[in-house]
Design an enzyme around this catalytic site. Structure first.
Site, mmCIF file in Angstrom:
data_model
loop_
_atom_site.group_PDB
_atom_site.id
_atom_site.type_symbol
_atom_site.label_atom_id
_atom_site.label_comp_id
_atom_site.label_asym_id
_atom_site.label_seq_id
_atom_site.Cartn_x
_atom_site.Cartn_y
_atom_site.Cartn_z
ATOM 1 N N ASP A 1 117.906 35.035 97.248
ATOM 2 C CA ASP A 1 119.224 34.498 97.596
ATOM 3 C C ASP A 1 119.595 35.018 98.989
ATOM 4 O OD1 ASP A 1 118.977 33.903 94.887
ATOM 5 O OD2 ASP A 1 121.129 34.126 94.507
ATOM 6 N N LYS B 1 123.844 27.550 97.420
ATOM 7 C CA LYS B 1 124.708 28.386 96.586
ATOM 8 C C LYS B 1 126.026 28.576 97.298
ATOM 9 C CE LYS B 1 124.647 33.211 94.949
ATOM 10 N NZ LYS B 1 123.821 34.420 94.763
ATOM 11 N N LYS C 1 123.872 26.229 92.922
ATOM 12 C CA LYS C 1 124.309 27.439 92.224
ATOM 13 C C LYS C 1 125.717 27.829 92.650
ATOM 14 C CE LYS C 1 123.257 32.365 91.600
ATOM 15 N NZ LYS C 1 122.347 33.480 91.890
#
Lengths: 297, 291
Positions: free
Chosen positions: A134, A197, A233
């Protein structure tokens, strides 16, 4: 490659109206149980605190593998999300359970570091066994209009990831406008992101429904143009079952049932898992549950 | 007043639920008319659903830390404040209880009992520890002491027929020690219980400490008696069916059940510090000491 200097206009009022309309959907009984079990399988169980310790990470991994010691057959979560120093510990703890290890990297959460250090951090995580990375984008450069910088950054990190999946955190709470959210989504996807995300969880507001809808629409348009399916996400602030189900409704309505699966949709959350477990047990027993009977971490 | 403004239309009060320090309608949107004994509609009453009950338990749980964390002295002041506020509005309470079918004399007695009982339990807030806690003799180098602590969230079913005094008798000992509660007001006479929530709201009682619902016991008993986050249940009544359901369902989380069958609320046995310890747990601490 689109010209990132041009802006895709977003109808803010329209987005909010659409979200409000979708929120009126009533999900009951079997559908609700299906949604709750699915949401459980989509969780990236997360601990990202300065005070994290190997013990806390092992505890979290245990929770990921054995969410509830009961007869209710609660599904496991998708992944455990930790800081780079804990990747090895998480990997060992999870063994061959099939649960992924995700690691935040690239000077999370601010993203203020040299490019070479960010790349080195990603390589470190991958070497330690991280299945998913991430990363955060450099919001300062983005807001300056230096879009090429963001594109190169994501592309370079993607290369460093190797087989690991790359999730790109846009930190939408700092991007000011929905147009910027859309633009950052497009840049990240063009540069090779596997997932986009919303947030680090360290900035308020974190994930919101309008922002998520804009990102989902960006994913849809990207899919229609290229045929590639990018994951989504939302992270931060999704604490209860009710909210999680609202997100699933948005995903289904915007992208269809292909995306209703943990390979293409995740929740970045820590307390959501407990609420889901409690609500599943409630649905199956008919009795409202108490936090006293569920592990806190 | 009619001579002063002969054509004035009186403004009727909307009686709402009291959940988490807010006056709310039922999430179900349901209500029922409340009729006086001659059959005239005097108000609409919310018909609470199990979700309202769930919300009330969440509010009570959230309020527990703050309320039990206050100093006992401060809780005492707040209970006393409720008594003061109630005394000041006794005329309204009497009027409502007359609407509910009491005689005026009976209603006056109810209010006076309620106020006095609040003062009684206000007094006990910072004293029951001394009576029920203490230092224990042990045969080792330890300082060993026991203190009573509040049990948590208590579901309360007050007496059906003794409305205001019954309500106070049911909740004052529960909240005195720092518990929070969810109350199902009397079905027969809910008006004075709902007006009491206005006393709660204006007496520095934090939101969520006292939550009051109106609805039917048949519908809500299941949730009242099964909710896992309810630590104890206080039932003031004698219906054997109700008592059996409560006791059976209490087995789910082995919650404490207290059944009270006082014939008359004016009965002095209602003023008793053991009513406080009915909803406390004893915590005993072993503290090592030198010789």
């Amino acid at each position: 490659m689109p010209d990132f200097k041009t802006t895709v206009p977003i109808d803010k009022v329209g987005v909010e109206e659409r979200v409000a309309r979708l929120n009126t959907r009533s999900i009951k009984k079997e559908s609700k149980l299906f949604a709750m079990r699915l949401a459980m399988r989509m969780i990236d169980l997360t601990t990202l605190e300065g005070m994290d310790t190997p013990g806390k990470v092992r505890q979290l991994c245990n929770k990921a593998m054995y969410p509830y010691q009961g007869t209710h057959n609660i599904p496991r979560v998708a992944a455990v999300c930790v800081y780079p120093p804990f990747v090895k510990i998480a990997k060992q703890a999870l063994g061959n359970s099939g649960i992924h290890v995700a690691s935040v990297a690239t000077a999370f959460p601010s993203g203020h570091a040299l490019r070479k250090d960010k790349v080195a951090e990603v390589r470190f995580c991958v070497e330690n066994g991280s299945d998913e990375i991430d990363m955060v984008i450099s919001r300062g450069e983005f807001l300056k209009g230096n879009y090429q910088f963001i594109f190169d950054e994501v592309a370079e990190i993607k290369e460093a990831c190797g087989h690991a999946h790359l999730k790109v955190i846009l930190e939408t709470g700092e991007l000011q406008t929905l147009e910027n959210v859309r633009k950052a989504s497009d840049i990240a996807m063009q540069a090779g992101a596997d997932f986009i995300k919303t947030s680090t969880g360290k900035v308020s507001p974190a994930a919101t429904q309008p922002v998520t809808l804009v990102m989902l629409e960006a994913i849809r348009d990207f899919y229609l143009q290229t045929g590639r399916k990018i994951g989504m996400k939302p992270a931060g602030g999704i604490k209860d079952t009710k909210t999680a189900i609202k997100y699933l409704v948005m995903v289904h309505e915007t992208l269809g049932s292909d995306w209703l699966n943990p390979d293409l949709f995740r929740f970045g959350a820590s307390s959501l898992a407990n609420d889901l477990i409690m609500q599943i047990v409630k649905q199956e027993t008919g009795v409202y549950q108490s936090g006293d009977y569920f592990s806190k971490d | 007043m009619s001579e002063i403004m002969p054509n004035r239309i009186p403004v009727l009060k909307t009686y709402k639920l009291y959940i988490g320090g807010k006056f709310e309608r039922s999430e179900s949107g349901r209500y029922i008319p409340y009729l006086d004994k001659s059959g005239h509609q005097v108000a609409n009453i919310c018909l609470a659903s199990r979700k309202d009950f769930r919300n009330a338990v969440v509010a009570a749980r959230n309020a527990f830390g703050g309320w039990s964390g206050k100093t006992a002295y401060n809780r005492s002041q707040i209970l006393y404040r409720m008594a003061e506020m109630m005394e000041g509005r006794s005329a309204q309470f009497i009027e409502e209880m007359v609407l509910e079918g009491s005689g005026k004399k009976e209603a006056t007695l109810q209010v006076q009992t309620a106020v006095d009982r609040l003062v009684y339990f206000a007094g006990w807030c910072d004293k029951y520890h001394q009576v029920f806690g203490g230092v224990n003799p042990v045969a080792s180098a330890h300082f060993n002491f026991s203190v009573p602590e509040p049990i948590g969230v208590v579901a309360v079913l007050p007496a059906e027929r003794q409305t205001l005094a019954g309500l106070i008798t049911a909740i004052a000992p529960v909240i005195a020690s720092g518990n929070t509660c969810v109350v199902l007001a009397s079905q027969l006479a809910p008006l004075s219980s709902l007006t009491f929530t206005e006393i709660v709201a204006t007496s520095d009682v934090p939101g969520g400490v006292v939550n009051v619902l109106t609805g039917t016991l048949e519908e809500l008993l299941e949730q009242f008696s099964t909710h896992m986050d309810v630590n104890a249940i206080a039932c003031h009544g004698t219906n054997p069916e109700t008592i059996r359901t409560i006791q059976q369902n209490a087995a789910l989380n082995v919650r404490r059940v207290k059944i009270y069958t006082d014939a008359a609320i004016a009965d002095s046995k209602c003023e008793n510090p053991y009513r406080i310890t009915d909803f406390t747990e004893i915590k005993t601490t072993w503290h090592p000491v030198g010789d």
